[in-house]
Design a protein around this motif. Structure first.
Motif, PDB file in Angstrom:
ATOM      1  N   PRO A 119      58.440 153.836  51.964  1.00 31.32           N
ATOM      2  CA  PRO A 119      59.186 152.814  51.216  1.00 31.32           C
ATOM      3  C   PRO A 119      58.355 151.557  51.010  1.00 31.32           C
ATOM      4  CG  PRO A 119      59.902 152.847  53.502  1.00 31.32           C
ATOM      5  CD  PRO A 119      58.947 153.989  53.336  1.00 31.32           C
ATOM      6  N   PRO A 120      58.676 150.802  49.968  1.00 29.42           N
ATOM      7  CA  PRO A 120      57.998 149.520  49.782  1.00 29.42           C
ATOM      8  C   PRO A 120      58.384 148.542  50.888  1.00 29.42           C
ATOM      9  CG  PRO A 120      59.760 149.782  48.186  1.00 29.42           C
ATOM     10  CD  PRO A 120      59.661 151.076  48.921  1.00 29.42           C
ATOM     11  N   VAL A 121      57.610 147.506  51.017  1.00 26.26           N
ATOM     12  CA  VAL A 121      57.868 146.462  52.018  1.00 26.26           C
ATOM     13  C   VAL A 121      58.112 145.155  51.290  1.00 26.26           C
ATOM     14  CG1 VAL A 121      56.912 145.159  53.953  1.00 26.26           C
ATOM     15  CG2 VAL A 121      56.481 147.616  53.763  1.00 26.26           C
ATOM     16  N   ILE A 122      59.200 144.495  51.649  1.00 30.22           N
ATOM     17  CA  ILE A 122      59.549 143.216  51.024  1.00 30.22           C
ATOM     18  C   ILE A 122      59.098 142.081  51.944  1.00 30.22           C
ATOM     19  CG2 ILE A 122      61.419 141.788  50.118  1.00 30.22           C
ATOM     20  CD1 ILE A 122      63.044 144.374  49.766  1.00 30.22           C
ATOM     21  N   ALA A 123      58.405 141.122  51.363  1.00 33.56           N
ATOM     22  CA  ALA A 123      57.923 139.986  52.142  1.00 33.56           C
ATOM     23  C   ALA A 123      59.096 139.166  52.674  1.00 33.56           C
ATOM     24  CB  ALA A 123      57.025 139.109  51.267  1.00 33.56           C
ATOM     25  N   ALA A 124      58.863 138.504  53.803  1.00 34.38           N
ATOM     26  CA  ALA A 124      59.888 137.628  54.366  1.00 34.38           C
ATOM     27  C   ALA A 124      60.099 136.422  53.446  1.00 34.38           C
ATOM     28  CB  ALA A 124      59.469 137.159  55.755  1.00 34.38           C
ATOM     29  N   HIS A 125      61.264 135.829  53.529  1.00 29.83           N
ATOM     30  CA  HIS A 125      61.599 134.665  52.686  1.00 29.83           C
ATOM     31  C   HIS A 125      62.216 133.588  53.569  1.00 29.83           C
ATOM     32  CE1 HIS A 125      63.281 132.200  49.490  1.00 29.83           C
ATOM     33  NE2 HIS A 125      62.627 132.942  48.601  1.00 29.83           N
ATOM     34  N   ALA A 126      61.732 132.395  53.396  1.00 28.82           N
ATOM     35  CA  ALA A 126      62.275 131.271  54.174  1.00 28.82           C
ATOM     36  C   ALA A 126      63.683 130.924  53.698  1.00 28.82           C
ATOM     37  CB  ALA A 126      61.362 130.049  54.025  1.00 28.82           C
ATOM     38  N   ASP A 127      64.472 130.342  54.594  1.00 29.47           N
ATOM     39  CA  ASP A 127      65.798 129.882  54.207  1.00 29.47           C
ATOM     40  C   ASP A 127      65.685 128.777  53.161  1.00 29.47           C
ATOM     41  OD1 ASP A 127      66.885 131.659  55.984  1.00 29.47           O
ATOM     42  OD2 ASP A 127      67.213 130.180  57.573  1.00 29.47           O
TER      43      ASP A 127
END
Length: 199
Positions: free
Chosen positions: A117-125
């Protein structure tokens, strides 16, 4: 003799008897032609990033009690290691039969499959201020995190988030969930972040 290479073999006439004739003989020839043999590559596949399996083939019926030992050599495949570039042709390579056979080769295909599966980067609040003094909502814009796929270097896309950027958020904390699937249908593990609306 029973080989193509050894033929033609001499046919020697003898044994005719008739007192009314002076008999002479002329030799004939006996020719052995190649038997047909179809060599068919077996289709193969592998997971992206793993080692190739051994390339194999099947043979049509052999003649005169022969075994598969009459065929030697190795198949080859077109070079390539990407999901997008597959399937790759499996070629005859050095595979040959003895001279007693007329070979027809049927190519196979080699597929590289993607179960990663693809990997989604983390996102800051994201923090947002209410649209007006004493208001209870805020319109918050954000850039969706990027998703990449180790099995497909060309895959780099923004994830699909809900609620979407530009939505109106209520006072307090709202969780945004982002997800995406690659072209092979593999779904990423969702990434979440918070939109926090303050007065």
């Amino acid at each position: 003799g029973e080989t193509v290479a050894g033929s033609p073999y001499v046919i020697t006439p003898a044994g005719a008897v008739d007192g009314n004739y002076a008999i002479s003989y002329t030799n004939g020839s006996f020719t052995i032609t190649q038997a047909p043999l179809t060599i068919t590559a077996v289709n193969k596949s592998k997971e992206f990033g793993t080692t190739d399996p051994t390339l194999t083939y099947t043979l049509s019926a052999l003649a005169n009690g022969d075994t598969s030992a009459v065929v030697t050599g190795s198949l080859t495949r077109i070079t390539g290691e990407t999901v997008a570039g597959s399937p790759y042709a499996i070629n005859q390579g050095t595979v040959v039969a003895t001279g007693n056979y007329n070979v027809t080769y049927v190519a196979g295909v080699f597929s590289i499959v993607d179960t990663t599966p693809p990997v989604i980067a983390a996102h800051a609040d994201v923090n947002a201020v209410a649209d007006q003094l004493g208001g209870a909502t805020a319109s918050a814009a954000f850039t969706a995190p990027t998703a990449t796929d180790a099995a497909d270097p060309s895959f780099s896309k923004p994830a699909i988030c809900s609620p979407v950027s530009g939505s109106v958020f209520l006072m307090g904390t709202t969780t945004v969930t982002c997800n995406i699937s690659d072209v092979s249908g593999n779904a990423a593990i969702a990434t979440t972040f918070k939109v926090v609306v303050v007065p």
